[in-house]
Structure formats: C-alpha cells, structure tokens
Design a protein around this motif. Structure first.
Motif, mmCIF file in Angstrom:
data_model
loop_
_atom_site.group_PDB
_atom_site.id
_atom_site.type_symbol
_atom_site.label_atom_id
_atom_site.label_comp_id
_atom_site.label_asym_id
_atom_site.label_seq_id
_atom_site.Cartn_x
_atom_site.Cartn_y
_atom_site.Cartn_z
ATOM 1 N N ASP A 149 18.472 16.997 25.651
ATOM 2 C CA ASP A 149 19.329 17.156 24.481
ATOM 3 C C ASP A 149 19.354 15.859 23.665
ATOM 4 O OD1 ASP A 149 21.087 18.301 22.715
ATOM 5 O OD2 ASP A 149 22.841 17.969 23.966
ATOM 6 N N LEU A 150 18.210 15.485 23.103
ATOM 7 C CA LEU A 150 18.128 14.276 22.293
ATOM 8 C C LEU A 150 18.772 14.517 20.934
ATOM 9 C CD1 LEU A 150 14.438 13.270 23.017
ATOM 10 C CD2 LEU A 150 16.497 12.473 24.183
ATOM 11 N N VAL A 151 19.621 13.604 20.514
ATOM 12 C CA VAL A 151 20.331 13.737 19.250
ATOM 13 C C VAL A 151 19.862 12.685 18.240
ATOM 14 C CG1 VAL A 151 22.620 13.609 18.184
ATOM 15 C CG2 VAL A 151 22.334 14.741 20.383
ATOM 16 N N ALA A 152 19.535 11.477 18.727
ATOM 17 C CA ALA A 152 19.112 10.390 17.839
ATOM 18 C C ALA A 152 18.399 9.314 18.634
ATOM 19 C CB ALA A 152 20.320 9.792 17.125
ATOM 20 N N VAL A 153 17.664 8.474 17.903
ATOM 21 C CA VAL A 153 17.045 7.298 18.507
ATOM 22 C C VAL A 153 17.344 6.093 17.635
ATOM 23 C CG1 VAL A 153 15.158 8.503 19.685
ATOM 24 C CG2 VAL A 153 14.825 7.689 17.350
ATOM 25 N N LYS A 154 17.314 4.922 18.267
ATOM 26 C CA LYS A 154 17.397 3.659 17.542
ATOM 27 C C LYS A 154 16.039 2.995 17.678
ATOM 28 C CE LYS A 154 21.009 0.956 17.770
ATOM 29 N NZ LYS A 154 22.018 -0.052 18.173
ATOM 30 N N LEU A 155 15.459 2.599 16.531
ATOM 31 C CA LEU A 155 14.149 1.955 16.501
ATOM 32 C C LEU A 155 14.289 0.518 16.037
ATOM 33 C CD1 LEU A 155 12.192 4.753 14.565
ATOM 34 C CD2 LEU A 155 12.268 4.418 17.046
ATOM 35 N N ASP A 156 13.445 -0.366 16.569
ATOM 36 C CA ASP A 156 13.422 -1.731 16.050
ATOM 37 C C ASP A 156 12.532 -1.771 14.810
ATOM 38 O OD1 ASP A 156 10.738 -1.895 16.889
ATOM 39 O OD2 ASP A 156 11.173 -3.234 18.568
ATOM 40 N N GLY A 157 12.361 -2.941 14.223
ATOM 41 C CA GLY A 157 11.582 -3.089 13.000
ATOM 42 C C GLY A 157 10.101 -2.838 13.165
ATOM 43 N N ASN A 158 9.652 -2.657 14.412
ATOM 44 C CA ASN A 158 8.243 -2.331 14.670
ATOM 45 C C ASN A 158 8.050 -0.878 15.084
ATOM 46 O OD1 ASN A 158 7.200 -4.974 14.217
ATOM 47 N ND2 ASN A 158 8.120 -5.583 16.146
ATOM 48 N N GLY A 159 9.129 -0.089 15.087
ATOM 49 C CA GLY A 159 9.032 1.324 15.439
ATOM 50 C C GLY A 159 9.185 1.616 16.919
ATOM 51 N N ASN A 160 9.538 0.606 17.711
ATOM 52 C CA ASN A 160 9.748 0.814 19.145
ATOM 53 C C ASN A 160 11.137 1.397 19.395
ATOM 54 O OD1 ASN A 160 7.241 -0.461 19.939
ATOM 55 N ND2 ASN A 160 8.216 -2.373 19.328
ATOM 56 N N ILE A 161 11.227 2.338 20.327
ATOM 57 C CA ILE A 161 12.518 2.949 20.647
ATOM 58 C C ILE A 161 13.345 1.978 21.483
ATOM 59 C CG2 ILE A 161 13.672 4.833 21.881
ATOM 60 C CD1 ILE A 161 11.307 6.621 21.102
ATOM 61 N N LEU A 162 14.521 1.634 20.961
ATOM 62 C CA LEU A 162 15.449 0.737 21.659
ATOM 63 C C LEU A 162 16.501 1.506 22.450
ATOM 64 C CD1 LEU A 162 16.174 -1.812 18.794
ATOM 65 C CD2 LEU A 162 14.599 -2.101 20.729
ATOM 66 N N THR A 175 0.856 -1.183 0.000
ATOM 67 C CA THR A 175 0.000 0.000 0.000
ATOM 68 C C THR A 175 0.889 1.229 0.000
ATOM 69 O OG1 THR A 175 -1.665 1.274 1.164
ATOM 70 C CG2 THR A 175 -0.192 0.021 2.533
ATOM 71 N N PHE A 176 0.449 2.243 -0.663
ATOM 72 C CA PHE A 176 1.206 3.480 -0.613
ATOM 73 C C PHE A 176 0.495 4.492 0.260
ATOM 74 C CE2 PHE A 176 2.684 1.439 -4.536
ATOM 75 C CZ PHE A 176 3.959 1.184 -4.100
ATOM 76 N N SER A 177 -0.436 3.995 1.076
ATOM 77 C CA SER A 177 -1.038 4.826 2.114
ATOM 78 C C SER A 177 -0.161 4.700 3.342
ATOM 79 C CB SER A 177 -2.447 4.342 2.439
ATOM 80 O OG SER A 177 -3.274 4.466 1.316
ATOM 81 N N PRO A 178 0.290 5.807 3.891
ATOM 82 C CA PRO A 178 1.202 5.713 5.039
ATOM 83 C C PRO A 178 0.510 5.146 6.270
ATOM 84 C CG PRO A 178 0.554 7.989 4.656
ATOM 85 C CD PRO A 178 -0.017 7.184 3.537
ATOM 86 N N GLN A 179 1.265 4.357 7.013
ATOM 87 C CA GLN A 179 0.816 3.841 8.299
ATOM 88 C C GLN A 179 1.760 4.374 9.364
ATOM 89 O OE1 GLN A 179 0.921 -0.384 7.718
ATOM 90 N NE2 GLN A 179 -1.016 -0.403 6.656
ATOM 91 N N PRO A 180 1.285 4.586 10.592
ATOM 92 C CA PRO A 180 2.178 5.054 11.653
ATOM 93 C C PRO A 180 3.252 4.014 11.954
ATOM 94 C CG PRO A 180 -0.135 5.116 12.342
ATOM 95 C CD PRO A 180 -0.089 4.416 11.030
ATOM 96 N N PHE A 181 4.466 4.472 12.158
ATOM 97 C CA PHE A 181 5.574 3.589 12.535
ATOM 98 C C PHE A 181 6.148 4.024 13.879
ATOM 99 C CE2 PHE A 181 10.093 2.161 12.054
ATOM 100 C CZ PHE A 181 9.845 0.793 12.031
ATOM 101 N N ALA A 182 6.422 5.319 14.047
ATOM 102 C CA ALA A 182 6.941 5.829 15.323
ATOM 103 C C ALA A 182 6.576 7.301 15.468
ATOM 104 C CB ALA A 182 8.453 5.655 15.394
ATOM 105 N N GLN A 183 6.220 7.682 16.684
ATOM 106 C CA GLN A 183 6.000 9.090 17.027
ATOM 107 C C GLN A 183 7.196 9.536 17.854
ATOM 108 O OE1 GLN A 183 3.170 11.275 16.271
ATOM 109 N NE2 GLN A 183 4.775 12.686 16.876
ATOM 110 N N LEU A 184 7.828 10.638 17.481
ATOM 111 C CA LEU A 184 9.031 11.102 18.153
ATOM 112 C C LEU A 184 8.780 12.442 18.836
ATOM 113 C CD1 LEU A 184 11.466 10.117 15.290
ATOM 114 C CD2 LEU A 184 11.001 8.849 17.380
ATOM 115 N N SER A 185 9.693 12.841 19.698
ATOM 116 C CA SER A 185 9.525 14.096 20.433
ATOM 117 C C SER A 185 10.272 15.266 19.787
ATOM 118 C CB SER A 185 10.003 13.917 21.874
ATOM 119 O OG SER A 185 11.368 13.571 21.888
ATOM 120 N N LYS A 186 10.995 14.986 18.707
ATOM 121 C CA LYS A 186 11.705 16.017 17.954
ATOM 122 C C LYS A 186 11.580 15.696 16.470
ATOM 123 C CE LYS A 186 15.596 17.720 19.608
ATOM 124 N NZ LYS A 186 16.972 17.794 20.123
#
Length: 151
Positions: free
Chosen positions: A112-125, A74-85
């Motif tokens: 002072d968040l610079v980056a996040v690492k996400l798993d394949g389901n969009g969870n912050i690791l 599908t080319f309709s976007p689905q939510p993957f991750a919501q971030l704070s920046k």
C-alpha cells in the motif's frame, strides 16, 4: 487523443503520448512548448537551485528530468526515478528533496504505497505506506508536517 482527468483509466490503457511540457512567460505573455510526446505528465516542480524540472510521467511510472539552466540545458528528458506506481504531484521540500504522491487506486493491493521522498538525484529516501487504511481511494498530493513536542 485528449482526455479529461476523470478518464485517466482510458488514457493509461490507450498508451497516449499527447502530453506536453509548457513554459509561459508572464511578462511577454508567450507560451512555448518545451516537450511533446509525454505519457500522462501529471506533476512538475523546480529543484532547489532552479537548474532542472522533475516531471512526473504517470503512464511510464517515471520521473523525468529536464535541465533548464547551466551547461546542461536541454529539453530532452533524462531519467530521474523509476517508480512502482503511477506518480502524481511532486513537491520540493526546503532541503531540496522531493515528495511524490503515488496516484494509484489503493484497493486490493499487496503493498500500500502512498508516496515516496526522493533526493536531488532521484534516489528513494523514504517510502510512505498507507497501512491498508481506506481513508482515501486515491492519493494525488502529499504534504509533510513536522510535529515539535516541547518537554
């Protein structure tokens, strides 16, 4: 409206949704618009099995998922991750996780968040803190280096 990269603050303030996700076939030289109406798309990569594209939508501070193979295409976007920046570039690691730069001005902020690492389901690791060091005003891409120390 269309903006240059240096005009990012005007783009964010305007709420502009003129961003697009494009596919270019190098053999046929055909360009296809897969999605219109994105709010400052700023990073895209493939996941490990090449079944979906995580796409950073900076204005909404989200990572969207576009299925491109399998039963869920599908080319309709689905939510993957919501971030704070504001997310910037996305890089996939060899294990299938994603590094996402948080491309926001780093002065006068509580966290002072610079980056996040996400798993394949969009969870912050993992969250990378800048520890309020002023080496960079903005961060647009993150690389991970592993140091091996032999005894």
């Amino acid at each position: 409206m269309y903006f240059q990269r240096r005009q990012y603050s005007m783009l964010i303030d305007s709420g502009d949704r003129s961003g697009r996700l494009l596919r270019y076939d190098t053999c046929s030289k055909v360009l296809t618009v897969l999605q219109r109406g994105l709010a400052f798309p700023n990073g895209v990569t493939l996941n490990k099995d090449k079944s979906f594209l995580p796409v950073a939508e900076s204005n909404s501070m989200k990572i969207l998922k576009f299925w491109i193979q399998g039963e869920r295409v599908t080319f309709s976007p689905q939510p993957f991750a919501q971030l704070s920046k504001f997310p910037g570039n996305i890089e996939m690691e060899c294990k299938g996780n994603f590094r996402v730069a948080l491309d926001t001005e780093r002065r006068n902020i509580e966290r002072d968040l610079v980056a996040v690492k996400l798993d394949g389901n969009g969870n912050i690791l993992k969250v990378l803190q800048g520890n309020e060091r002023n080496a960079f005003d903005f961060v647009s891409e993150v690389e991970e280096h592993v140091v091996v120390i032999k005894a």
